[in-house]
Design a protein around this motif. Structure first.
Motif, short mmCIF file in Angstrom:
data_model
loop_
_atom_site.label_atom_id
_atom_site.label_comp_id
_atom_site.label_asym_id
_atom_site.label_seq_id
_atom_site.Cartn_x
_atom_site.Cartn_y
_atom_site.Cartn_z
N THR A 98 102.47 40.18 -5.16
CA THR A 98 102.73 40.50 -6.56
C THR A 98 104.04 41.26 -6.74
O THR A 98 104.74 41.06 -7.74
CB THR A 98 101.57 41.30 -7.17
N PRO A 107 108.54 39.81 -15.07
CA PRO A 107 107.22 39.94 -15.70
C PRO A 107 106.96 38.94 -16.81
O PRO A 107 105.80 38.71 -17.18
CB PRO A 107 107.25 41.37 -16.25
N SER A 336 103.09 39.19 -15.93
CA SER A 336 102.57 40.56 -15.99
C SER A 336 101.06 40.59 -16.19
O SER A 336 100.38 41.51 -15.71
CB SER A 336 103.26 41.33 -17.12
N GLU A 337 100.51 39.58 -16.87
CA GLU A 337 99.06 39.48 -17.05
C GLU A 337 98.41 38.80 -15.84
O GLU A 337 97.29 39.13 -15.46
CB GLU A 337 98.74 38.70 -18.32
N ILE A 339 99.33 38.99 -12.69
CA ILE A 339 99.19 39.89 -11.54
C ILE A 339 98.08 40.91 -11.75
O ILE A 339 97.56 41.47 -10.78
CB ILE A 339 100.51 40.58 -11.16
N LYS A 340 97.70 41.16 -13.00
CA LYS A 340 96.54 42.03 -13.23
C LYS A 340 95.27 41.37 -12.70
O LYS A 340 94.40 42.04 -12.12
CB LYS A 340 96.39 42.32 -14.72
N ASN A 343 95.46 41.63 -8.74
CA ASN A 343 95.24 42.95 -8.13
C ASN A 343 93.95 43.62 -8.58
O ASN A 343 93.23 44.20 -7.76
CB ASN A 343 96.44 43.85 -8.39
N LYS A 344 93.66 43.58 -9.86
CA LYS A 344 92.46 44.27 -10.33
C LYS A 344 91.19 43.57 -9.85
O LYS A 344 90.25 44.20 -9.37
CB LYS A 344 92.46 44.38 -11.86
N TYR A 423 104.79 47.48 -14.69
CA TYR A 423 103.95 46.27 -14.62
C TYR A 423 103.14 46.26 -13.32
O TYR A 423 101.97 45.88 -13.31
CB TYR A 423 104.82 45.01 -14.70
N GLU A 426 100.44 49.08 -13.51
CA GLU A 426 99.36 48.74 -14.43
C GLU A 426 98.49 47.59 -13.94
O GLU A 426 97.39 47.37 -14.46
CB GLU A 426 99.95 48.41 -15.81
N SER A 427 98.96 46.86 -12.93
CA SER A 427 98.15 45.77 -12.38
C SER A 427 97.11 46.25 -11.39
O SER A 427 96.20 45.50 -11.03
CB SER A 427 99.06 44.73 -11.70
N LYS A 453 95.09 49.32 -4.57
CA LYS A 453 94.58 47.99 -4.23
C LYS A 453 93.61 48.11 -3.06
O LYS A 453 93.94 48.69 -2.01
CB LYS A 453 95.73 47.06 -3.85
#
Length: 509
Positions: A98, A107, A336-337, A339-340, A343-344, A423, A426-427, A453
């Motif tokens: 990421t 992003p 940017s969305e 990679i959330k 990672n999340k 970014y 926040e991911s 992570k």
């Protein structure tokens, strides 16, 4: 940090609590000069002592830890343990994927998937084939469409109807040639292939390349369980061997997809008190899956298709898209969305799609080899020597990946100083709030503070990210343990305690 004292017995008696000394040899061997350096025990030295005790937990006597913790404001190392040793990182590999994607793609990068035709529309009939050209997009699913997994296909069908198309005299061709045909990562376990976390990689993909199962108990004991599929497709064949059992019994269900097929066996039992049991299972040949469901949606929308869904690899077609008409298209959410999700949720499929995209765009080929080259070249710019890190996939599912805690720290340090840091930050999962850390570190100073992570494959547990101390000082950390045999929860507990200690750390106390 406490240091051994080389002192005469009398000096040891006076200075053992408040001094350290070093012995320096002069040019004349017979002359010895002793220097005594005084220091006071500090909050940082106490922290190091505590961490030494934590990582000396006898539960991990057969395993080994790699840890490095550094202040990103002063550069001072809070703690180091085996930081230059290689470890299997598991999903900490996603940090590399990421980070490089953000730097290389930006992003705002978006995927685009388009529907083309090589035919003409006449009297409501399209005489020619439809081509769905993939670009590696992982997001054609319900994740960004309020749970409606076929919304993109319904939108495409509406676009065709708006063009006056009511019938198609041709095939629905899926083109996945943007990537190569290696659909699993190097070093992945074959016995994981059934499950969602080993979903196949493809330039043309749909619904995370899975079918979603919802299993409900029958009306009475002994009844075969009720199985619901999303999407409701003919692409898979389900062999249901799940029986309904007494309310006091436990629910135990497992799946097995026969390799190379889409025959999915479900077996086990479901208790009468179980509302529903949900699981996502991977499919074989995502390209054919995508165009099969698309054809089914077209027909449900009243568009007659006289041809068949087909993978372009099973044809002799060589479409020239520059000379073809675009009938519909889909654009993904920004990177940017994406990679959330990576990672999340620790979403392997998304990570692999982005990994292959890097190889295609910057290496000219959507293959593992080119993706590795692109990522390693980017890491070299961060100060990580390409020959010192072993990368075999983008998600961390491969047990052939090897990285050091210090390399992860180097990455975290580098990203902290980049324009796209917000970014990246926040991911990451937030302790006690969301993602894979949602249930960890709750009701502590680490909750809502730690951004990190997680990583897990069998006998491997990792946690790397950022935390703010009680003084507001931002600290980066990497913690990895390999070869443990205790429950995963025990490794989690150690990592959580360290994060809590860092969140409570103050230089003034």
């Amino acid at each position: 940090m406490k240091r051994n004292l080389i002192l005469l017995p009398l000096l040891l008696y006076f200075y053992s609590c408040a001094s350290a000394q070093k012995v320096v040899e002069s040019e004349t061997p017979s002359e010895i000069k002793t220097e005594i350096s005084y220091f006071e025990e500090t909050s940082l030295s106490r922290l190091r002592d505590e961490l030494n005790q934590i990582f000396s937990d006898p539960n991990f006597s057969n395993a080994y830890w790699g840890v490095v913790i550094q202040s990103l404001e002063t550069g001072e190392y809070f703690y180091r343990l085996n930081e230059h040793k290689s470890f299997i990182p598991a999903s900490n590999m996603k940090l590399f994927t990421t980070a490089v994607a953000l730097i290389k793609l930006g992003p705002d990068f978006k995927y685009k998937t388009s529907v083309y035709t090589d035919g003409e529309i006449k009297n409501g009939v399209l005489n020619g084939n439809l081509f769905v050209r993939g670009s590696g997009d992982p997001t054609i699913s319900g994740r960004f469409n309020n749970g409606d997994v076929i919304k993109t296909f319904k939108d495409w069908a509406d676009s065709l109807k708006n063009l006056g198309i009511r019938e198609i005299n041709g095939d629905i061709v899926g083109d996945d040639n943007y990537f190569d045909d290696q659909y699993m990562g190097t070093g992945w376990a074959w016995d994981d292939e059934t499950y969602w976390y080993s979903a196949h990689i493809s330039a043309l993909s749909f619904n995370d390349n899975c079918v979603d199962f919802e299993i409900r108990p029958g009306k009475k004991i002994g009844d075969t369980a009720i199985v619901l599929l999303t999407p409701n497709t003919s692409y898979v064949k389900v062999v249901n061997r799940v029986l309904t059992v007494h309310r006091d019994s436990t629910t135990q269900i497992d799946f097995f997809r026969i390799p190379g097929t889409n025959i999915i066996n479900i077996f086990g039992r479901i208790s009468l008190k179980t509302g529903s049991y949900k699981e996502s299972i991977s499919i074989h040949n995502p390209t054919l899956y995508t165009v099969t469901v698309f054809k089914e949606v077209l027909e449900s929308k009243g568009i007659k298709v006289n041809g068949k869904p087909i993978d372009i690899d099973d044809t002799n077609l060589s479409p020239n898209y520059d000379e073809m008409k675009v009938l519909a298209s889909y654009e993904s959410p920004p990177l940017s969305e994406i990679i959330k999700v990576i990672n999340k949720r620790s979403q392997n499929f998304y990570a692999e799609q982005v990994f292959r995209t890097l190889g295609k765009i910057f290496g000219g080929e959507g293959s593992t080899q080119k993706s590795v080259e692109v990522v390693k070249n980017a890491l070299a710019q961060m100060g990580i020597a390409p020959e010192s890190i072993s990368i075999y996939d983008g998600s961390g599912l491969s047990r052939l990946n090897l990285v050091t805690p210090f390399q992860i720290l180097t990455l975290l340090n580098y990203m902290y100083r980049q324009e796209y840091f917000s970014y990246f930050y926040e991911s990451l999962p937030i302790a006690g709030v969301d993602g894979t850390l949602e249930t960890r570190m709750r009701k502590t100073k680490a909750q809502g503070n730690v951004r990190a992570k997680t990583g897990y494959v069998q006998y491997t547990r990792s946690l790397s990210g950022y935390v703010k101390t009680l003084d507001g000082e931002i600290v980066a950390f990497a913690m990895m343990v390999n070869n443990y045999l205790v429950p995963v929860s025990t490794a989690n507990m150690v990592q959580d305690i360290v994060c809590q200690r860092l969140a409570n750390f103050s230089r003034t106390k």
